[in-house]
Design a protein around this motif. Structure first.
Motif, mmCIF file in Angstrom:
data_model
loop_
_atom_site.group_PDB
_atom_site.id
_atom_site.type_symbol
_atom_site.label_atom_id
_atom_site.label_comp_id
_atom_site.label_asym_id
_atom_site.label_seq_id
_atom_site.Cartn_x
_atom_site.Cartn_y
_atom_site.Cartn_z
ATOM 1 N N TYR A 13 -16.551 20.579 9.174
ATOM 2 C CA TYR A 13 -15.418 21.133 8.737
ATOM 3 C C TYR A 13 -15.780 22.595 8.240
ATOM 4 N N MET A 65 -3.382 23.929 3.970
ATOM 5 C CA MET A 65 -4.368 24.496 3.207
ATOM 6 C C MET A 65 -5.830 24.516 3.828
ATOM 7 N N ALA A 66 -5.893 23.258 4.673
ATOM 8 C CA ALA A 66 -7.510 22.877 5.337
ATOM 9 C C ALA A 66 -7.481 24.055 6.603
ATOM 10 N N LYS A 67 -6.423 24.417 7.406
ATOM 11 C CA LYS A 67 -6.285 25.250 8.475
ATOM 12 C C LYS A 67 -6.643 26.645 8.081
ATOM 13 N N TYR A 104 -9.453 13.586 6.000
ATOM 14 C CA TYR A 104 -8.281 13.214 5.238
ATOM 15 C C TYR A 104 -7.736 11.991 5.571
ATOM 16 N N ARG A 154 1.314 19.782 3.357
ATOM 17 C CA ARG A 154 0.628 21.115 2.625
ATOM 18 C C ARG A 154 -0.914 21.199 2.790
ATOM 19 N N ILE A 155 -1.613 19.747 2.365
ATOM 20 C CA ILE A 155 -2.920 19.858 2.484
ATOM 21 C C ILE A 155 -3.582 20.575 3.607
ATOM 22 N N LEU A 156 -2.926 19.585 4.810
ATOM 23 C CA LEU A 156 -3.586 20.319 6.220
ATOM 24 C C LEU A 156 -3.526 21.861 6.405
ATOM 25 N N HIS A 196 5.021 15.300 3.078
ATOM 26 C CA HIS A 196 5.023 16.648 2.744
ATOM 27 C C HIS A 196 3.605 16.906 1.961
ATOM 28 N N VAL A 197 2.887 16.169 1.227
ATOM 29 C CA VAL A 197 1.730 16.330 0.545
ATOM 30 C C VAL A 197 0.754 16.580 1.724
ATOM 31 N N ASP A 198 0.687 15.680 2.661
ATOM 32 C CA ASP A 198 -0.155 15.677 3.965
ATOM 33 C C ASP A 198 -0.050 17.155 4.430
ATOM 34 N N ASN A 216 -4.993 8.010 1.604
ATOM 35 C CA ASN A 216 -4.199 6.951 0.916
ATOM 36 C C ASN A 216 -4.742 6.415 -0.484
ATOM 37 N N LYS A 229 0.601 -1.066 -0.072
ATOM 38 C CA LYS A 229 -0.140 -0.047 -0.019
ATOM 39 C C LYS A 229 0.872 1.309 0.200
ATOM 40 N N GLU A 230 0.782 1.999 -1.175
ATOM 41 C CA GLU A 230 1.841 3.088 -1.226
ATOM 42 C C GLU A 230 0.920 4.220 -0.311
ATOM 43 N N ASN A 231 1.591 5.212 0.531
ATOM 44 C CA ASN A 231 0.845 6.015 1.234
ATOM 45 C C ASN A 231 1.325 7.221 0.493
ATOM 46 N N SER A 232 0.204 8.246 0.825
ATOM 47 C CA SER A 232 0.259 9.561 0.516
ATOM 48 C C SER A 232 1.565 10.127 1.140
ATOM 49 N N PRO A 233 2.569 10.983 0.532
ATOM 50 C CA PRO A 233 3.603 11.453 1.178
ATOM 51 C C PRO A 233 3.438 12.336 2.062
#
Lengths: 195, 201
Positions: free
Chosen positions: B27, A31-33, B39, A27-29, A23-25, B44, A17-21
């Motif tokens: 949210y 943005m969400a903040k 998220y 950046r996205i969090l 540094h991407v997480d 994933n 199972k490849e996981n989301s990197p």
């Protein structure tokens, strides 16, 4: 699901199972903040002007005042109560009168009609004056008093009382006995001779 | 297809008990924790939806960020009229289509790839890995060779865990068409990895 689909599905699920990197997480969090901060800020809330704030109460008050005014002018009498009563009685008289009389009444000039109305008013006042002001119980009481005076021999006094009773209540005349009628006639005769 | 429409009351449920739609509404009301949970659940599978199409990591990163950015900016006006997952993958697939259009790529038909698929089955792997591992490696390669529409159906079902009805909604296609693509995808992958006979679309 066929056997082939099940085997393939199991094989797919067994893949690494490849996981989301990370540094991407991050950046996205971030943005969400920022987004969450924007969401909590109320959108362009303007202070309402004084007119806007008072618009509804004012318009309600004005509407209510208008309504009360309209009701007042449409339901209140234009004439004073006593004149209105006379006017109402004369108005009532018109439709109930015979056709010819009604026509004559309607054909009358205004002055004559007012004169007729005033005559009618006076007649009504006279009728009310002549109408009995004494209740039946009081008449009976007075007649009993007359009988008591007759019994005690005070005939003149009894006649005077009887005369005043008949003047006050003309309908009492119908209730007089023969003796009382004779007494009344005698009292009337006495008064006429005295005058 | 209809869904109950949740309303966020700000307090009622612990985050773990809330549906995706409730988390999204939370949210939208400014609750960052709700987004973090949302998220965590979807990051994933969405990432794999992009990379298992054989997409370069940089490109997948860009697309994943774009998807979540759209989710974030759409949050204030979010209406839970459909499942959140369906909406999320609809965004992802639209972005993919844009990407393909920009790159002037064309979706390839399975018949064009039949030789490549067959060649995968005969590919040699080191003797040190197990049979299951060999099949898994083959599957990874074969996924990259599958026609785009079949791959979309396969990934949406297996990776995102969607029903065939939801897949049809995302694909904007009929249910029968999606079922057919699924069957072709399974047949082609089985053949490619040496599990069965190939199929044509």
């Amino acid at each position: 699901m066929t056997e082939e689909e099940k085997r393939l599905s199991a094989l797919y699920q067994s893949l690494d199972k490849e996981n989301s990197p990370e540094h991407v997480d991050a950046r996205i969090l971030a943005m969400a903040k920022q987004g969450a901060l924007v969401h909590t800020v109320p959108l362009d809330v303007k202070q309402p002007s004084r007119w806007t704030a008072w618009r509804w109460p004012l318009s309600s008050v004005v509407s209510a005042a208008l309504l009360v005014g309209i009701l007042f002018f449409t339901t209140s009498p234009l004439l004073p109560p006593e004149e209105q009563a006379v006017s109402a009685s004369s108005y009532d008289m018109v439709p109930s009168a015979p056709k010819q009389a009604r026509r004559e009444y309607q054909a009358m000039p205004e002055q004559k009609r007012q004169l007729a109305q005033s005559i009618e008013r006076e007649a009504a006042a006279a009728r009310s004056k002549t109408a009995s002001v004494l209740p039946a119980a009081q008449i009976s009481e007075r007649l009993a008093e007359v009988d008591r005076l007759v019994a005690s021999g005070e005939l003149q006094q009894a006649g005077t009382l009887l005369m005043s009773l008949v003047e006050e209540a003309p309908e009492a005349k119908a209730r007089l006995s023969e003796g009382q009628l004779a007494l009344l006639q005698e009292a009337l005769h006495r008064r006429s001779t005295n005058q | 297809m209809s869904f109950a429409q949740p309303r966020y009351d700000g307090t009622s449920l612990a985050l773990g008990q809330q549906s995706d739609e409730e988390l999204m509404l939370a949210y939208a009301a400014g609750d960052l924790q709700a987004f973090c949970q949302l998220y965590e659940q979807h990051k994933n599978p969405l990432w794999r939806f992009f990379v298992r199409r054989g997409m370069a990591t940089e490109c997948a990163e860009e697309l994943v960020q774009e998807v979540w950015q759209r989710v974030i900016t759409s949050a204030p006006g979010y209406q839970p009229s459909a499942r959140f997952t369906t909406w999320l993958y609809q965004i992802a697939r639209n972005l993919l289509a844009d990407q393909h259009r920009k790159a002037h790529r064309r979706f390839t038909l399975v018949s064009d790839e039949s030789e490549a698929l067959e060649s995968m089955a005969s590919q040699d792997y080191p003797d040190t890995i197990t049979e299951q591992g060999r099949l898994a490696l083959r599957l990874k390669h074969c996924l990259g060779k599958l026609p785009a529409l079949q791959l979309d159906v396969f990934l949406l079902k297996e990776e995102a865990g969607l029903t065939m009805e939801q897949v049809a909604t995302i694909m904007g296609a009929g249910l029968d068409a999606c079922k057919s693509r699924w069957r072709y995808a399974v047949a082609n992958l089985s053949k490619c990895i040496g599990m069965g006979a190939p199929a044509d679309d």
